[in-house]
Scaffold this active site. Structure first.
Site, PDB file in Angstrom:
ATOM      1  CG  ASP A 144       2.957  -3.831   9.705  1.00  0.00           C
ATOM      2  OD1 ASP A 144       3.525  -2.855   9.522  1.00  0.00           O
ATOM      3  OD2 ASP A 144       1.773  -3.820   9.441  1.00  0.00           O
ATOM      4  CG  ASN A 186       6.652   4.487   3.730  1.00  0.00           C
ATOM      5  OD1 ASN A 186       7.358   4.485   2.774  1.00  0.00           O
ATOM      6  ND2 ASN A 186       5.888   3.355   4.097  1.00  0.00           N
ATOM      7  N   GLY A 204       3.370   7.656   1.978  1.00  0.00           N
ATOM      8  CA  GLY A 204       2.670   6.335   2.578  1.00  0.00           C
ATOM      9  C   GLY A 204       2.822   6.248   3.966  1.00  0.00           C
ATOM     10  CD  GLN A 205       5.363   9.399   8.826  1.00  0.00           C
ATOM     11  OE1 GLN A 205       5.771  10.311   7.952  1.00  0.00           O
ATOM     12  NE2 GLN A 205       5.840   9.100  10.002  1.00  0.00           N
ATOM     13  CB  SER A 206      -0.511   5.256   7.756  1.00  0.00           C
ATOM     14  OG  SER A 206       0.160   4.050   8.095  1.00  0.00           O
ATOM     15  CG  HIS A 248       6.986   3.318  11.340  1.00  0.00           C
ATOM     16  ND1 HIS A 248       6.259   4.474  11.647  1.00  0.00           N
ATOM     17  CD2 HIS A 248       6.778   2.855  10.099  1.00  0.00           C
ATOM     18  CE1 HIS A 248       5.619   4.673  10.565  1.00  0.00           C
ATOM     19  NE2 HIS A 248       5.610   3.645   9.832  1.00  0.00           N
ATOM     20  CG  HIS A 276       7.879  -0.414   7.181  1.00  0.00           C
ATOM     21  ND1 HIS A 276       6.532  -0.686   7.137  1.00  0.00           N
ATOM     22  CD2 HIS A 276       7.563   0.892   7.084  1.00  0.00           C
ATOM     23  CE1 HIS A 276       5.787  -0.040   7.209  1.00  0.00           C
ATOM     24  NE2 HIS A 276       6.266   1.215   7.102  1.00  0.00           N
TER      25      HIS A 276
HETATM   26  P1  5GP Z   1       3.500   3.577   7.589  1.00  0.00           P
HETATM   27  O1  5GP Z   1       2.417   3.470   6.524  1.00  0.00           O
HETATM   28  O2  5GP Z   1       3.285   4.898   8.394  1.00  0.00           O
HETATM   29  O3  5GP Z   1       4.801   3.523   6.804  1.00  0.00           O
HETATM   30  O4  5GP Z   1       3.369   2.137   8.541  1.00  0.00           O
HETATM   31  C1  5GP Z   1       2.483   1.865   9.318  1.00  0.00           C
HETATM   32  C2  5GP Z   1       2.556   0.586   9.800  1.00  0.00           C
HETATM   33  O5  5GP Z   1       2.096   0.332  11.104  1.00  0.00           O
HETATM   34  C3  5GP Z   1       1.558  -0.085   8.686  1.00  0.00           C
HETATM   35  O6  5GP Z   1       2.461  -1.245   7.896  1.00  0.00           O
HETATM   36  C4  5GP Z   1       0.560  -0.765   9.623  1.00  0.00           C
HETATM   37  O7  5GP Z   1       0.122  -1.808   9.223  1.00  0.00           O
HETATM   38  C5  5GP Z   1       1.128  -0.835  11.024  1.00  0.00           C
HETATM   39  N1  5GP Z   1       0.408  -0.606  12.083  1.00  0.00           N
HETATM   40  C6  5GP Z   1      -0.738   0.420  12.366  1.00  0.00           C
HETATM   41  N2  5GP Z   1      -1.371   0.288  13.302  1.00  0.00           N
HETATM   42  C7  5GP Z   1      -0.522  -0.697  14.171  1.00  0.00           C
HETATM   43  C8  5GP Z   1      -0.596  -1.392  15.416  1.00  0.00           C
HETATM   44  O8  5GP Z   1      -1.634  -1.210  16.106  1.00  0.00           O
HETATM   45  N3  5GP Z   1       0.092  -2.742  15.592  1.00  0.00           N
HETATM   46  C9  5GP Z   1       0.908  -2.870  14.784  1.00  0.00           C
HETATM   47  N4  5GP Z   1       1.577  -4.017  15.038  1.00  0.00           N
HETATM   48  N5  5GP Z   1       1.104  -2.407  13.474  1.00  0.00           N
HETATM   49  C10 5GP Z   1       0.484  -1.412  13.293  1.00  0.00           C
END
Ligand code: 5GP
Ligand code: ZN
Length: 110
Positions: free
Chosen positions: A30, A83, A89-91, A96, A98
């Site tokens: 991450d 998420n 919390g999904q961004s 994916h 974690h």
């Molecule tokens: P979410 O919030 O959707 O569950 O998790 C997305 C994750 O992707 C976050 O922990 C964020 O730090 C990570 N992330 C976002 N953009 C990138 C990227 O370009 N490269 C990597 N390695 N991680 C990313």
């Protein structure tokens, strides 16, 4: 999907050092680690979220990778998180998992 950051990582359009890779799955660190170990495991095929998975074989492929990664790294205690949706919390809207480890993890997570 063309403007999806994780598709670009999966296609190696963005240079990435994979933690694990096979024909269906890629895993990488991450960008903003929330624990000493913070790995993302993604399908190479674009699926927005776990709600959108049509063939559950995809989940098997992802968790198969999780098992291989933790075994290879001798990680015994870890948390897997998926998420789903902004409020949860999904961004990044490419499915994916974690993997978090290397420090005590609070429960409930809040
Ligand atoms: P979410 O919030 O959707 O569950 O998790 C997305 C994750 O992707 C976050 O922990 C964020 O730090 C990570 N992330 C976002 N953009 C990138 C990227 O370009 N490269 C990597 N390695 N991680 C990313
Ligand atoms: Zn994608």
């Amino acid at each position: 999907m063309t403007d999806c950051i994780f598709c670009k990582i999966a296609n190696h359009e963005i240079p990435t050092t994979p933690v694990f890779e096979n024909d269906k799955v890629i895993a990488f660190n991450d960008l903003e680690p929330q624990a000493p170990v913070h790995i993302l495991v993604i399908p190479k095929k674009h699926v927005a979220s776990v709600k959108d998975v049509e063939d559950l074989e995809m989940m098997k492929d992802l968790f198969d990778a999780v098992q291989k990664i933790v075994k290879e790294k001798n990680i015994t205690d870890f948390r897997t998180v998926i998420n789903t949706g902004k409020e949860a919390g999904q961004s990044v809207f490419h499915l994916h998992i974690h993997i978090l480890a290397g420090r005590p993890l609070l429960w409930p997570p809040g």
